[in-house]
Design an enzyme around this catalytic site. Structure first.
Site, mmCIF file in Angstrom:
data_model
loop_
_atom_site.group_PDB
_atom_site.id
_atom_site.type_symbol
_atom_site.label_atom_id
_atom_site.label_comp_id
_atom_site.label_asym_id
_atom_site.label_seq_id
_atom_site.Cartn_x
_atom_site.Cartn_y
_atom_site.Cartn_z
ATOM 1 N N LYS B 78 0.846 -1.207 0.000
ATOM 2 C CA LYS B 78 0.000 0.000 0.000
ATOM 3 C C LYS B 78 0.874 1.247 0.000
ATOM 4 O O LYS B 78 1.891 1.302 0.710
ATOM 5 C CB LYS B 78 -0.896 -0.045 1.244
ATOM 6 N N SER B 154 -9.475 1.450 3.117
ATOM 7 C CA SER B 154 -8.631 2.229 2.237
ATOM 8 C C SER B 154 -7.568 1.421 1.491
ATOM 9 O O SER B 154 -6.946 1.941 0.574
ATOM 10 C CB SER B 154 -7.937 3.325 3.043
ATOM 11 N N SER B 178 -9.740 -0.852 7.318
ATOM 12 C CA SER B 178 -9.198 -0.641 5.971
ATOM 13 C C SER B 178 -8.407 -1.810 5.401
ATOM 14 O O SER B 178 -8.066 -1.796 4.221
ATOM 15 C CB SER B 178 -8.325 0.617 5.948
#
Lengths: 83, 469
Positions: B78, B154, B178
């Site tokens: 990420k 996310s 997330s």
């Protein structure tokens, strides 16, 4: 995603008290933030929605003599990342 | 017929000579070439670097140098975590490009040392916050099961990338769900470890006291193997806990005999997708077939912790972002502005009170865990939300839908595993929670469940091309 409780549409159905608008304006000004008009309205709605949520936290009886879930270490053994 | 292969099965294949890391990496990159314009998984790719590392992994394995199950495995990271091979953006115009430049987050350091092949940086919601914004120059992460649906966030690219076979595992972060939300919406497994189990240093913060880094992968077993590499204390992170890291796969032996499971049925509501409850009940029955005993439980202070989680992350996030919010308001995504701006609406006392109630909830949950070993809930009350609805309603489209933030507020570990599909063909998930630092039990239960089901091996039709990974 971080904020399932944030509600534009749900909040907009609420009609905040006039003083809540003033409170939000004052808080935003104190923080130095200048949202657009629609964003301000959303934040007012969010404030109205969260006011009872926050009050509910003060109403938890077991928290009366509880310490926060944060621990301050006087002698941290820390090397900053990237140092 | 599934063409999915798990990370741990691939690790075995690398060792029996039936595949190579270079071949895996080439296929992963080719698949990204074919699909990523539609999916929005990558913010940056490191093809040359990845192929170099894959070649090294093959050479090492051939020479008998075994660094464990992540060696030679193509994974993504990420883009809130720093990695020396490329810039970190946090999918934001605001993050200082000098932040993390030329450095690795602790988790990235550990993955590199374990021989993982990091193919690139993955899409997120801005600073792991908010919702997609078409007005900003970043990809819109789409759900591989339906491109008009949200991939979840996310850790959006992490979820859709694993589900689509662009990688076998990915690093995500989780402040209110997330890791678990994109895992749920994309139909893969996701593990939020105990707070402090994995060091956060080198990752942009969202909510300091609720941020967790963890894995997304096809199976619970995969998540355990991944966590094995990234877990453990580090004195560069003030929250990382220096406890021994157990073998997370040691107890994944297909039995839940003696395991007491608390079943939370109080989160269902009339607005739920009607398929969720029967899928959840069927999942509970599967756990029973492995020897688990079940009892109904209610999560203490559930509503209070859901509210506290939002309050705390808004305040902690605002503290980090306030200077930029003042000077560069319009550069933030609209969804980030709304969530972070909410931090201005709470007082210091409110923040401390939320932290005090958080402690009460921890105590009550610990008491509940005296009578059970695991707690299961539905992960969400529906499948992936439509992007159009999210753009129309903002994050309000997910109000009451997610059952994840509670576990961030209390700090206990939580795992999600796929448990079926709804009538629209969108994945649904089971969530399992455990006592602090008992991730191994989550892996054990998730693995048992996945021995009896194949939901985690289903591949979106879009990704079932000849370019299988």
């Amino acid at each position: 995603l971080r904020a399932p409780l944030y509600a534009r549409s749900a909040g907009s159905e609420r009609r905040p008290e006039p003083d809540q608008s003033a409170v939000v304006d004052a808080m935003l000004a104190a923080a130095g933030l200048s949202p657009e008009a629609t964003e301000r309205e959303d934040l007012i709605a969010t404030y109205a929605m969260f006011k009872p949520v926050v009050e509910a936290l003060y109403a938890v009886p077991e928290a009366r003599y509880e310490a926060p879930a944060l621990v301050f270490q006087a002698a941290p053994k820390l090397t900053p990342w990237g140092a | 017929m599934s063409d999915a292969i798990t990370l741990t099965d691939t690790a075995a294949a690398l060792r029996d000579g039936s595949t190579t890391s270079v071949a895996l990496t080439q296929r992963a990159l080719a698949k990204a070439d074919a699909l990523d314009d539609q999916l929005g998984v990558y913010l940056a790719r490191f093809d040359e670097y990845a192929l170099e590392r894959a070649a090294v992994a093959d050479e090492e394995l051939a020479a008998g140098v075994d660094r464990g199950p992540m060696q030679g495995i193509p994974i993504g990271v990420k883009d809130t975590l720093a990695m020396a091979e490329g810039p970190t953006t946090a999918q934001s115009l605001v993050l200082d490009p000098a932040w993390g430049e030329g450095r690795d987050a602790i988790v990235v350091e550990r993955l590199k040392a374990a021989g993982a092949v990091i193919t690139g940086k993955l899409t997120t919601m801005e600073f792991a916050c908010g919702i997609p914004d078409r007005d900003k120059p970043f990809p819109i992460p789409r759900n591989p099961w339906n491109l008009e649906r949200y991939a979840g966030g996310s850790s959006s690219g992490s979820g859709s990338g694993v589900a689509s076979g662009l990688m076998l595992g990915a690093v995500g972060t989780d402040t209110a769900g997330s890791i678990r939300l994109p895992a749920m919406f994309c139909g893969v497994s996701g593990l939020k470890p105990t707070f402090g189990r994995v060091p956060n240093a080198g990752c942009t913060p969202m909510g300091y006291s609720m941020d967790h880094i963890g894995p997304l992968a096809r199976s619970a077993r995969d998540c355990g193997a991944f966590l094995q590499v990234i877990a453990g204390g580090d004195n560069r992170d003030p929250y990382a806990v220096d406890l021994p890291v157990p073998d997370f796969l040691a107890s994944a032996h297909g039995s839940l005999a003696g395991v007491r499971v608390g079943v939370v049925r109080s989160l269902f509501s009339p607005g739920d997708d009607p398929v969720v409850r029967p899928a959840f009940e069927a999942a509970v029955e599967v756990l029973k077939t492995f020897g688990a005993t079940v009892v109904d439980v209610v999560l203490p202070l559930y509503e209070e912790m859901s509210g506290a989680a939002f309050l705390i992350q808004a305040c902690e996030g605002m503290a980090y972002h306030l200077p930029d919010l003042r000077s560069r308001w319009a550069d933030f995504f609209a969804g980030s502005r709304q969530i972070l701006g909410t931090g201005a609406l709470f007082s210091g006392a409110d923040y401390v009170q939320a932290q005090r109630v958080r402690r009460v909830a921890q105590r009550k949950l610990a008491a509940l865990f005296a009578g059970v070993d695991l707690i299961v809930t539905p992960g969400a009350s529906q499948g992936a939300t439509s992007l159009a609805r999210m753009e129309e309603e903002g994050a309000a489209s997910l109000i009451g839908v997610l059952h994840t933030a509670y576990w961030n507020a209390v700090g206990n570990p939580a795992l999600v595993v796929p448990m079926g599909f709804n009538a629209d063909g969108l994945p649904l998930s089971l969530q399992l929670g455990a006592r602090p630092f008992e991730e191994a039990l989550l892996v054990q239960a998730g693995d048992a469940y996945q021995q009896a089901t194949d939901w985690h091996l289903r591949v979106p039709p879009l990704a079932t091309s000849s370019l299988t990974l």
